[in-house]
Design a protein around this motif. Structure first.
Motif, PDB file in Angstrom:
ATOM      1  N   TYR A  35       0.832  -1.211   0.000  1.00 23.65           N
ATOM      2  CA  TYR A  35       0.000   0.000   0.000  1.00 23.65           C
ATOM      3  C   TYR A  35       0.863   1.256   0.000  1.00 23.65           C
ATOM      4  O   TYR A  35       0.565   2.233  -0.702  1.00 23.65           O
ATOM      5  N   ARG A  36       1.936   1.239   0.770  1.00 28.19           N
ATOM      6  CA  ARG A  36       2.817   2.408   0.806  1.00 28.19           C
ATOM      7  C   ARG A  36       3.515   2.613  -0.532  1.00 28.19           C
ATOM      8  O   ARG A  36       3.713   3.753  -0.972  1.00 28.19           O
ATOM      9  N   ARG A  37       3.864   1.526  -1.203  1.00 28.55           N
ATOM     10  CA  ARG A  37       4.425   1.652  -2.541  1.00 28.55           C
ATOM     11  C   ARG A  37       3.367   2.199  -3.510  1.00 28.55           C
ATOM     12  O   ARG A  37       3.660   3.025  -4.375  1.00 28.55           O
ATOM     13  N   TYR A  38       2.111   1.757  -3.331  1.00 28.93           N
ATOM     14  CA  TYR A  38       1.013   2.248  -4.166  1.00 28.93           C
ATOM     15  C   TYR A  38       0.837   3.750  -3.982  1.00 28.93           C
ATOM     16  O   TYR A  38       0.655   4.501  -4.956  1.00 28.93           O
ATOM     17  N   GLN A  39       0.884   4.199  -2.735  1.00 29.09           N
ATOM     18  CA  GLN A  39       0.758   5.633  -2.469  1.00 29.09           C
ATOM     19  C   GLN A  39       1.917   6.413  -3.089  1.00 29.09           C
ATOM     20  O   GLN A  39       1.716   7.505  -3.652  1.00 29.09           O
ATOM     21  N   GLN A  40       3.112   5.868  -2.986  1.00 33.98           N
ATOM     22  CA  GLN A  40       4.282   6.515  -3.575  1.00 33.98           C
ATOM     23  C   GLN A  40       4.121   6.639  -5.094  1.00 33.98           C
ATOM     24  O   GLN A  40       4.397   7.699  -5.683  1.00 33.98           O
ATOM     25  N   LEU A  41       3.655   5.575  -5.717  1.00 37.66           N
ATOM     26  CA  LEU A  41       3.428   5.607  -7.159  1.00 37.66           C
ATOM     27  C   LEU A  41       2.369   6.630  -7.538  1.00 37.66           C
ATOM     28  O   LEU A  41       2.500   7.345  -8.539  1.00 37.66           O
ATOM     29  N   THR A  42       1.311   6.702  -6.736  1.00 40.42           N
ATOM     30  CA  THR A  42       0.236   7.668  -7.010  1.00 40.42           C
ATOM     31  C   THR A  42       0.768   9.092  -6.988  1.00 40.42           C
ATOM     32  O   THR A  42       0.443   9.907  -7.865  1.00 40.42           O
TER      33      THR A  42
ATOM     34  N   ASN B 106       0.949  11.590 -10.235  1.00 37.50           N
ATOM     35  CA  ASN B 106       0.320  12.926 -10.227  1.00 37.50           C
ATOM     36  C   ASN B 106       1.328  14.008 -10.579  1.00 37.50           C
ATOM     37  O   ASN B 106       1.006  14.963 -11.316  1.00 37.50           O
ATOM     38  N   ASP B 107       2.556  13.872 -10.072  1.00 39.41           N
ATOM     39  CA  ASP B 107       3.597  14.855 -10.391  1.00 39.41           C
ATOM     40  C   ASP B 107       3.924  14.830 -11.886  1.00 39.41           C
ATOM     41  O   ASP B 107       4.083  15.891 -12.520  1.00 39.41           O
TER      42      ASP B 107
ATOM     43  N   LEU C 280       3.201  17.234 -17.894  1.00 40.03           N
ATOM     44  CA  LEU C 280       2.859  17.010 -19.298  1.00 40.03           C
ATOM     45  C   LEU C 280       2.660  18.319 -20.062  1.00 40.03           C
ATOM     46  O   LEU C 280       2.780  18.359 -21.291  1.00 40.03           O
ATOM     47  N   ASN C 281       2.348  19.376 -19.321  1.00 43.21           N
ATOM     48  CA  ASN C 281       2.157  20.685 -19.964  1.00 43.21           C
ATOM     49  C   ASN C 281       3.459  21.472 -20.083  1.00 43.21           C
ATOM     50  O   ASN C 281       3.479  22.568 -20.641  1.00 43.21           O
ATOM     51  N   ASP C 282       4.505  20.889 -19.536  1.00 45.50           N
ATOM     52  CA  ASP C 282       5.823  21.541 -19.611  1.00 45.50           C
ATOM     53  C   ASP C 282       6.568  20.988 -20.839  1.00 45.50           C
ATOM     54  O   ASP C 282       6.878  19.801 -20.911  1.00 45.50           O
ATOM     55  N   LYS C 283       6.849  21.847 -21.807  1.00 46.25           N
ATOM     56  CA  LYS C 283       7.452  21.403 -23.059  1.00 46.25           C
ATOM     57  C   LYS C 283       8.784  20.691 -22.841  1.00 46.25           C
ATOM     58  O   LYS C 283       9.090  19.715 -23.517  1.00 46.25           O
ATOM     59  N   GLU C 284       9.566  21.166 -21.905  1.00 44.65           N
ATOM     60  CA  GLU C 284      10.882  20.575 -21.677  1.00 44.65           C
ATOM     61  C   GLU C 284      10.806  19.233 -20.946  1.00 44.65           C
ATOM     62  O   GLU C 284      11.632  18.347 -21.163  1.00 44.65           O
TER      63      GLU C 284
ATOM     64  N   ALA D  38       7.844  17.245 -20.706  1.00 40.98           N
ATOM     65  CA  ALA D  38       6.730  16.393 -21.144  1.00 40.98           C
ATOM     66  C   ALA D  38       7.199  15.026 -21.617  1.00 40.98           C
ATOM     67  O   ALA D  38       6.600  13.990 -21.268  1.00 40.98           O
ATOM     68  N   SER D  39       8.272  14.998 -22.404  1.00 43.32           N
ATOM     69  CA  SER D  39       8.758  13.725 -22.947  1.00 43.32           C
ATOM     70  C   SER D  39       9.202  12.787 -21.828  1.00 43.32           C
ATOM     71  O   SER D  39       8.876  11.588 -21.832  1.00 43.32           O
ATOM     72  N   LEU D  40       9.944  13.315 -20.862  1.00 42.36           N
ATOM     73  CA  LEU D  40      10.403  12.507 -19.736  1.00 42.36           C
ATOM     74  C   LEU D  40       9.226  12.040 -18.887  1.00 42.36           C
ATOM     75  O   LEU D  40       9.190  10.896 -18.424  1.00 42.36           O
ATOM     76  N   ALA D  41       8.256  12.946 -18.692  1.00 43.32           N
ATOM     77  CA  ALA D  41       7.076  12.596 -17.889  1.00 43.32           C
ATOM     78  C   ALA D  41       6.286  11.463 -18.537  1.00 43.32           C
ATOM     79  O   ALA D  41       5.819  10.538 -17.855  1.00 43.32           O
ATOM     80  N   LYS D  42       6.122  11.512 -19.868  1.00 40.89           N
ATOM     81  CA  LYS D  42       5.399  10.458 -20.575  1.00 40.89           C
ATOM     82  C   LYS D  42       6.102   9.118 -20.416  1.00 40.89           C
ATOM     83  O   LYS D  42       5.466   8.075 -20.229  1.00 40.89           O
ATOM     84  N   LYS D  43       7.427   9.146 -20.511  1.00 44.90           N
ATOM     85  CA  LYS D  43       8.200   7.907 -20.365  1.00 44.90           C
ATOM     86  C   LYS D  43       8.022   7.304 -18.973  1.00 44.90           C
ATOM     87  O   LYS D  43       7.839   6.106 -18.811  1.00 44.90           O
ATOM     88  N   GLU D  44       8.079   8.180 -17.948  1.00 41.41           N
ATOM     89  CA  GLU D  44       7.915   7.687 -16.583  1.00 41.41           C
ATOM     90  C   GLU D  44       6.498   7.154 -16.362  1.00 41.41           C
ATOM     91  O   GLU D  44       6.305   6.130 -15.699  1.00 41.41           O
ATOM     92  N   LEU D  45       5.512   7.845 -16.925  1.00 38.74           N
ATOM     93  CA  LEU D  45       4.123   7.398 -16.771  1.00 38.74           C
ATOM     94  C   LEU D  45       3.909   6.018 -17.399  1.00 38.74           C
ATOM     95  O   LEU D  45       3.151   5.203 -16.871  1.00 38.74           O
ATOM     96  N   SER D  46       4.576   5.765 -18.524  1.00 38.04           N
ATOM     97  CA  SER D  46       4.426   4.477 -19.198  1.00 38.04           C
ATOM     98  C   SER D  46       4.975   3.329 -18.347  1.00 38.04           C
ATOM     99  O   SER D  46       4.619   2.168 -18.548  1.00 38.04           O
ATOM    100  N   GLU D  47       5.843   3.660 -17.379  1.00 40.65           N
ATOM    101  CA  GLU D  47       6.399   2.646 -16.482  1.00 40.65           C
ATOM    102  C   GLU D  47       5.641   2.582 -15.162  1.00 40.65           C
ATOM    103  O   GLU D  47       5.417   1.505 -14.604  1.00 40.65           O
TER     104      GLU D  47
END
Length: 357
Positions: free
Chosen positions: A51-58, A62-63, A68-72, A74-83
Motif C-alpha cells: 500500500y505504501r508503494r502504491y501511495q508513492q506511485l500515485t 500525479n507529479d 505534461l504541460n511543460d514542453k521541456e 513532457a517527454s520525460l514525464a510520458k516515459k515515466e508514466l508508461s512505467e
C-alpha cells in the motif's frame, strides 16, 4: 476500490499499533502476547508495504501528469508514466487479493477421508486411485502423508481410508477437494468393454489440537469404549484391548481406531479425528445457513455434491464447479493437481472479491 482502501487504512493503523505494542517492555516479557502480536504483524506487513508503494506511485504519477504541460519535461514525464501506471495497476490488483479475509484454517494440517461410494468394487478401486493421487501430490509438496485408518475393499482399493496430511498450507490447497468424485472407465471386471460410472467421496477437515477446540467438545459428551483389535496386526493386537471407539453423544459422530499398536496411540488418533469431524459437522451447519443467503460458494464441502469427473476413455478431467477441463487425466491421476487447485483458488478469490466490492 475506495471501499478497499478504507479497509487498508484500518490495517495500516493496526500495523502502527502492533509495532508500538511489540516495543512495550511489558509485552516483550509476555511470550504469549509477543508471539501473537508478532504473528499478526507478519501477516499484515505485505499489505502495508504494498500500500505504501502504491501511495508513492500515485504521488509520482500525479507529479508527472502535471509536467505534461511543460514542453521541456513532457517527454520525460510520458516515459515515466508508461512505467509507473502499469506498476500501479498491478499493485491495485495485488492489494485486492491481499485484502481478501484469510481463512483461519488455511495454515492447518488436515484429516482426509476417502470412501468408495456408488459402484461396488469399482468405486473402492477408484477410492484407491484417489488416495494414490493425493499421496503423489503430497510428495510433490514435501508434505507428510500418513494413513491412520483403512478398510480395504474385497477386490482391492479402499472402502474407507483416513489420512493425516501435514505440511505447509495443506488445508488452503486441498480444502476444495471435498465432495463426490465421479469416474468413467471400463472396469477391470468388465468383459464387454463397456464404460461404467462409479463414485468415491472425499472429505477434507482441518486438524485441530485440544486448544483449538476448547469449548467445542465437552469430554463428558464423549463415550469411550476399548476392545480387542481385529484383522491384520499380529498376535500383539489380538491379545490386548488396544482398539478405541469414541462416540460424540450430541452429534452421534463415531470414531473407531485400531491401526496403532497401543491403546494410548489409538486413543490419541481417535481424538484427533473426532475433533476434526465434530468441527466439520458444526462448520457445515453454519455454512448451509450462510449459503441460503449467498450462493457464491465454490463448493459446499458436502460429500454428496458432485464436484469432478474423471473420464478415462477421453483422458479428460472436469471440475464442474468452475467448468474447468484438462485433457491430461493421466497426469492428474498421478498427482499433477496444481492447475486444478490453482484454478479453484483463483475462482474462490474472484467470488470473495465480488462480495467485498
Amino acid at each position: 476500490m475506495d471501499k478497499i482502501f478504507a479497509q487498508i487504512q484500518n490495517v495500516v493503523d493496526r500495523y502502527d499499533e502492533l509495532n508500538e505494542l511489540l516495543a512495550d517492555p511489558d509485552v516483550a516479557s509476555d511470550s504469549g502476547k509477543y508471539t501473537r502480536y508478532a504473528k499478526e504483524l507478519g501477516e499484515i506487513t505485505p499489505i502495508v508495504e504494498n500500500y505504501r508503494r502504491y501511495q508513492q506511485l500515485t504521488n509520482e504519477i500525479n507529479d508527472d501528469k502535471e509536467l505534461l504541460n511543460d514542453k521541456e519535461m513532457a517527454s520525460l514525464a510520458k516515459k515515466e508514466l508508461s512505467e509507473l501506471e502499469p506498476e500501479q495497476s498491478e499493485l491495485s490488483e495485488k492489494l485486492k487479493v491481499l485484502m481478501i479475509p484469510k481463512d483461519p484454517n488455511d495454515d492447518k494440517n488436515i484429516i482426509m477421508e476417502i470412501r468408495g461410494a456408488a459402484g461396488g468394487d469399482e468405486a473402492n478401486l477408484f477410492a484407491g486411485d484417489l488416495l494414490n493421487m493425493y499421496a503423489h501430490y503430497a510428495q510433490s509438496q514435501n508434505w507428510s502423508f500418513e494413513i491412520v485408518d483403512q478398510t480395504v475393499g474385497e477386490a482391492g482399493g479402499f472402502k474407507e481410508a483416513v489420512i493425516n496430511i501435514s505440511g505447509e498450507n495443506v488445508y488452503s490447497k486441498l480444502k476444495f477437494e471435498s465432495g463426490a468424485h465421479r469416474v468413467q472407465r471400463v472396469p477391470v471386471t468388465e468383459t464387454q468393454g463397456r464404460v461404467h460410472t462409479s463414485t468415491a467421496t472425499v472429505g477434507v477437515m482441518p486438524e485441530f489440537e485440544d486448544i483449538d477446540t476448547e469449548g467445542l467438545i465437552d469430554p463428558k459428551d464423549v463415550r469411550e469404549d476399548v476392545y480387542r483389535s481385529s484383522g491384520a496386526g499380529g498376535q500383539h493386537i489380538n491379545k490386548t484391548s488396544s482398539a478405541v471407539r469414541l462416540v460424540h453423544l450430541p452429534t452421534g459422530i463415531k470414531v473407531e481406531m485400531q491401526e496403532q499398536r497401543s491403546q494410548q496411540q489409538n486413543r490419541s488418533k481417535a481424538w484427533q479425528i473426532l475433533r476434526s469431524r465434530v468441527y466439520d459437522h458444526f462448520a457445515q451447519e453454519n455454512r448451509e445457513q450462510y449459503d441460503q443467503q449467498r450462493r457464491t460458494k465454490i463448493g459446499s464441502g458436502d460429500r454428496s455434491e458432485r464436484i469432478r469427473t474423471y473420464n478415462f476413455p477421453q483422458n479428460r478431467v472436469t471440475d464442474h464447479r468452475i467448468n474447468f477441463t484438462l485433457n491430461k487425466l493421466d497426469k492428474v491421476i498421478n498427482g499433477d493437481l496444481e492447475e486444478i487447485i490453482d484454478a479453484l483458488i483463483i475462482a474462490d478469490q474472484t467470488k470473495r472479491l465480488e462480495e467485498m466490492i
